[in-house]
Design a protein around this motif. Structure first.
Motif, PDB file in Angstrom:
ATOM      1  N   THR A 282       8.669  45.585  27.282  1.00 27.14           N
ATOM      2  CA  THR A 282       9.070  46.808  26.592  1.00 27.14           C
ATOM      3  C   THR A 282      10.044  47.633  27.426  1.00 27.14           C
ATOM      4  O   THR A 282      10.594  48.613  26.931  1.00 27.14           O
ATOM      5  N   ALA A 283      10.237  47.261  28.675  1.00 25.45           N
ATOM      6  CA  ALA A 283      11.114  48.015  29.566  1.00 25.45           C
ATOM      7  C   ALA A 283      11.800  47.068  30.540  1.00 25.45           C
ATOM      8  O   ALA A 283      11.255  46.003  30.885  1.00 25.45           O
ATOM      9  N   LEU A 284      12.987  47.468  30.990  1.00 23.66           N
ATOM     10  CA  LEU A 284      13.776  46.653  31.916  1.00 23.66           C
ATOM     11  C   LEU A 284      14.567  47.575  32.827  1.00 23.66           C
ATOM     12  O   LEU A 284      15.228  48.500  32.363  1.00 23.66           O
ATOM     13  N   HIS A 285      14.480  47.309  34.137  1.00 22.82           N
ATOM     14  CA  HIS A 285      15.260  48.068  35.123  1.00 22.82           C
ATOM     15  C   HIS A 285      16.485  47.269  35.560  1.00 22.82           C
ATOM     16  O   HIS A 285      16.493  46.033  35.513  1.00 22.82           O
ATOM     17  N   GLY A 286      17.480  47.987  36.063  1.00 21.00           N
ATOM     18  CA  GLY A 286      18.632  47.296  36.634  1.00 21.00           C
ATOM     19  C   GLY A 286      19.720  48.248  37.059  1.00 21.00           C
ATOM     20  O   GLY A 286      19.763  49.409  36.630  1.00 21.00           O
ATOM     21  N   VAL A 287      20.592  47.774  37.945  1.00 18.79           N
ATOM     22  CA  VAL A 287      21.800  48.511  38.286  1.00 18.79           C
ATOM     23  C   VAL A 287      22.850  48.141  37.244  1.00 18.79           C
ATOM     24  O   VAL A 287      22.707  47.146  36.531  1.00 18.79           O
ATOM     25  N   PRO A 288      23.919  48.929  37.105  1.00 17.06           N
ATOM     26  CA  PRO A 288      24.910  48.640  36.066  1.00 17.06           C
ATOM     27  C   PRO A 288      25.440  47.216  36.074  1.00 17.06           C
ATOM     28  O   PRO A 288      25.603  46.608  35.010  1.00 17.06           O
ATOM     29  N   THR A 289      25.703  46.659  37.267  1.00 14.53           N
ATOM     30  CA  THR A 289      26.242  45.298  37.311  1.00 14.53           C
ATOM     31  C   THR A 289      25.262  44.285  36.729  1.00 14.53           C
ATOM     32  O   THR A 289      25.678  43.280  36.143  1.00 14.53           O
ATOM     33  N   MET A 290      23.953  44.515  36.874  1.00 12.73           N
ATOM     34  CA  MET A 290      22.965  43.620  36.277  1.00 12.73           C
ATOM     35  C   MET A 290      23.056  43.666  34.755  1.00 12.73           C
ATOM     36  O   MET A 290      23.061  42.632  34.079  1.00 12.73           O
ATOM     37  N   PHE A 291      23.104  44.872  34.206  1.00 14.17           N
ATOM     38  CA  PHE A 291      23.175  44.997  32.752  1.00 14.17           C
ATOM     39  C   PHE A 291      24.484  44.421  32.218  1.00 14.17           C
ATOM     40  O   PHE A 291      24.515  43.825  31.135  1.00 14.17           O
ATOM     41  N   ILE A 292      25.570  44.582  32.961  1.00 11.85           N
ATOM     42  CA  ILE A 292      26.859  44.023  32.535  1.00 11.85           C
ATOM     43  C   ILE A 292      26.758  42.507  32.390  1.00 11.85           C
ATOM     44  O   ILE A 292      27.203  41.922  31.384  1.00 11.85           O
ATOM     45  N   THR A 293      26.164  41.828  33.377  1.00 10.22           N
ATOM     46  CA  THR A 293      26.052  40.367  33.306  1.00 10.22           C
ATOM     47  C   THR A 293      25.057  39.937  32.223  1.00 10.22           C
ATOM     48  O   THR A 293      25.241  38.897  31.579  1.00 10.22           O
ATOM     49  N   GLU A 294      24.008  40.725  32.003  1.00  6.08           N
ATOM     50  CA  GLU A 294      23.050  40.402  30.927  1.00  6.08           C
ATOM     51  C   GLU A 294      23.730  40.507  29.563  1.00  6.08           C
ATOM     52  O   GLU A 294      23.514  39.665  28.676  1.00  6.08           O
ATOM     53  N   LEU A 295      24.565  41.521  29.395  1.00  6.21           N
ATOM     54  CA  LEU A 295      25.310  41.669  28.137  1.00  6.21           C
ATOM     55  C   LEU A 295      26.270  40.503  27.936  1.00  6.21           C
ATOM     56  O   LEU A 295      26.446  40.017  26.810  1.00  6.21           O
ATOM     57  N   GLU A 296      26.886  40.031  29.008  1.00  8.19           N
ATOM     58  CA  GLU A 296      27.788  38.881  28.906  1.00  8.19           C
ATOM     59  C   GLU A 296      27.046  37.635  28.449  1.00  8.19           C
ATOM     60  O   GLU A 296      27.540  36.865  27.621  1.00  8.19           O
ATOM     61  N   VAL A 297      25.829  37.416  28.995  1.00  7.15           N
ATOM     62  CA  VAL A 297      25.022  36.261  28.580  1.00  7.15           C
ATOM     63  C   VAL A 297      24.660  36.369  27.102  1.00  7.15           C
ATOM     64  O   VAL A 297      24.720  35.386  26.354  1.00  7.15           O
ATOM     65  N   LEU A 298      24.298  37.569  26.658  1.00  8.73           N
ATOM     66  CA  LEU A 298      23.897  37.759  25.258  1.00  8.73           C
ATOM     67  C   LEU A 298      25.031  37.477  24.286  1.00  8.73           C
ATOM     68  O   LEU A 298      24.789  37.149  23.120  1.00  8.73           O
TER      69      LEU A 298
END
Length: 554
Positions: A282-298
């Protein structure tokens, strides 16, 4: 529940949650198929606490821990919280020189370590530091370079001369009775230092930040409360445990509210998304670069993130466009931002889940409960009115006890009235919401004009092909400093220096338009994801020296 700000230790916090929710899952390692309920987690921590006592480790003694986010890390954090040793976190990317500095400066008597990560072999590093190990008995090390160091403990399947095996240390815990552990835990005070975090080194040589039970428990509790955590929540933690993001905003925020910790040993966007889907996080932590790469995978591979509700984006400035994309594409409608620094354990301000999206993408929220925040003029220290930029200062239960063995540095950071001077620049509105505008040392002064890199970075993020951008000042004979932008483009993009400058023209002041633009594949960062701007500045100076016609630098 007791008043968490000043009357409870880390060990007592775990006992409270284990008593109230014994069968709720506490820790999950999806890749290892490890699952502990809160009662099982408490029992494992008790066992390790007794093992540390059997090693002869006293209350207040310093234990250094060098390992990625393995199960033993989380267990040791709370085991130390129960028996009173000061857990000294070691950056997993440290090499021999840095490790030697930390062990010597911290006066660590025990080093617990794993095999290593990537290109770092921790076993080799330890033997290089202490060649005497090969001929020494367990617990009787006499290391010339590190005279305080006595115990070396290896977490892994192999055995090494002069080094305790983890399983052997665990077996030693049978010598300590439950009553002895209870007595040790009862002797601890909330104001005791229980964790030492070394500053990340973005602005200089690391300093040991002394954090107490009160600092950590209060901050973890407040962070979890702001996210609305409860026993039904499941937080995915891919950020490193050696940093406060992992071991306060992550584990302590969870334990404070009996929330489940879903651990990722080393960051991989695919592993994170797999864990979110499999464990219904239900929750996820990360620095901006982590979220950027996760969005790229999605964009390439579908994962079910519909269970996500909240989480924290922090660790470095959070681009507005990235925040919006995470809300829209990862279902994190209640994602929040926490602002702070290690010296504040680490949270100072935070947005709330019920704040309007505009506030959650444009500010870093307002002060946490029990924390005061003010903005002062960096020149004279006087508080400035709402809407005026100045240095951010914080005061409250969360402010560190000080830098270890550095009284002058402590006095420079915390004034006589207890205010922590962060070195960050910000503007607070009339409702107490804070907007970060940069760091005092990051400020660029071009021909007498003060330029704040964050403002230029936010603007350049709006260029469709820009994936990430970092702005620094580089020397200029004519103006004192010029603006240089390091731009990371999205895959397949073809963009020229002139394209970027034309985009800026007429939209931001001419003196803010980067004089130099350099396209890069990535940035030098600390292990917890903070971009090291001083290294970018060094890179920029080198690049400028290589080109006669620097205006065409690409």
């Amino acid at each position: 529940m007791k008043k968490l700000f000043d009357q409870i230790t880390v060990g007592e916090l775990l006992d409270l949650s284990a008593g109230r929710f014994p069968y709720n899952e506490a820790v999950v390692y999806p890749d290892r198929n490890i699952r502990y309920t809160y009662r099982q987690f408490q029992q494992q921590c008790n066992r390790i606490a007794k093992s540390l006592m059997a090693l002869g480790i006293k209350r207040g003694e310093h234990i250094a821990l060098l390992a990625p986010n393995i199960p033993e890390w989380v267990l040791l954090q709370f085991a130390c919280g129960k028996m009173g040793a000061v857990l000294t976190s070691v950056n997993t990317n440290y090499k021999v020189f840095e490790l030697e500095y930390l062990l010597r400066q911290s006066d660590a008597t025990t080093l617990i370590f794993s095999s290593g990560i990537k290109d770092s072999n921790y076993v080799d590093m330890v033997y290089e530091l202490c060649p005497e190990l090969r001929g020494s008995m367990h617990g009787r090390l006499n290391c010339k370079r590190l005279p305080m160091l006595k115990n070396l403990v290896f977490i892994g399947d192999e055995s090494h001369p002069g080094i305790f095996d983890w399983q052997d240390v665990l077996a030693m815990g049978d010598e300590i009775t439950d009553d002895e552990l209870v007595a040790r835990q009862s002797s601890l005070e909330p104001d005791d230092v229980i964790n030492m975090q070394y500053t990340s080194g973005t602005t200089g040589f690391p300093k040991g930040v002394m954090l107490t039970h009160t600092n950590l428990v209060g901050n973890g509790y407040s962070i979890g409360k702001c996210m609305g955590f409860g026993p039904d929540d499941r937080l995915c933690i891919p950020v490193p445990m050696f940093h406060c993001f992992g071991c306060v905003l992550g584990t302590l925020a969870c334990v404070s509210h009996a929330t489940t910790m879903v651990m990722i040993e080393s960051f991989s966007p695919v592993k994170v998304l797999e864990a979110v889907e499999k464990e219904r996080c239900t929750a996820l932590h990360g620095v901006p670069t982590m979220f950027i790469t996760e969005l790229e995978v999605l964009e390439k591979q579908p994962f079910n993130t519909s269970t996500l509700r909240t989480g924290i984006m922090a660790g470095s400035p959070c681009p507005i466009e990235v925040m919006k994309a995470v809300v829209e594409k990862m279902c994190m409608r209640e994602i929040v931002i926490t602002y702070g620094q290690t010296e504040a354990a680490p949270g100072i301000t935070m947005t709330r889940t019920d704040d309007p999206l505009e506030l959650r993408v444009s500010t870093v929220g307002k002060a946490l409960d029990g924390v005061e925040v003010k903005i002062v003029d960096p020149e004279n220290g006087e508080e400035v009115p709402a809407g005026v930029q100045g240095e951010i200062c914080a005061r409250g239960y969360n402010v560190m006890k000080g830098y270890y063995k550095m009284p002058e540095a402590t006095a420079a950071a915390i004034d006589q009235e207890g205010w922590l001077h962060t070195g960050d620049l910000g503007i607070m509105d009339e409702n107490g919401y804070l907007r970060i505008t940069g760091r005092i040392k990051d400020m660029i002064i071009r021909g007498g004009e003060n330029i704040y890199p964050r403002e230029i970075e936010e603007f350049l993020y709006t260029y469709p092909q820009v994936k990430d951008v970092q702005v620094v000042g580089v020397p200029s004979e004519k103006y004192g400093e010029e603006v240089m932008a390091f731009i990371q483009l999205k895959a397949g993009s073809r963009v020229s220096v002139e394209d970027i400058k034309n985009y800026c023209s007429g939209k931001i002041a001419r003196y803010k338009i980067p004089s130099y633009i350099h396209f890069v594949d990535g940035y030098p960062t600390t292990a917890n994801g903070k971009v090291q701007k001083f290294k970018l500045r060094e890179m920029g100076i080198k690049e400028l020296s290589r080109y006669e016609n620097v205006a065409n630098l690409v």
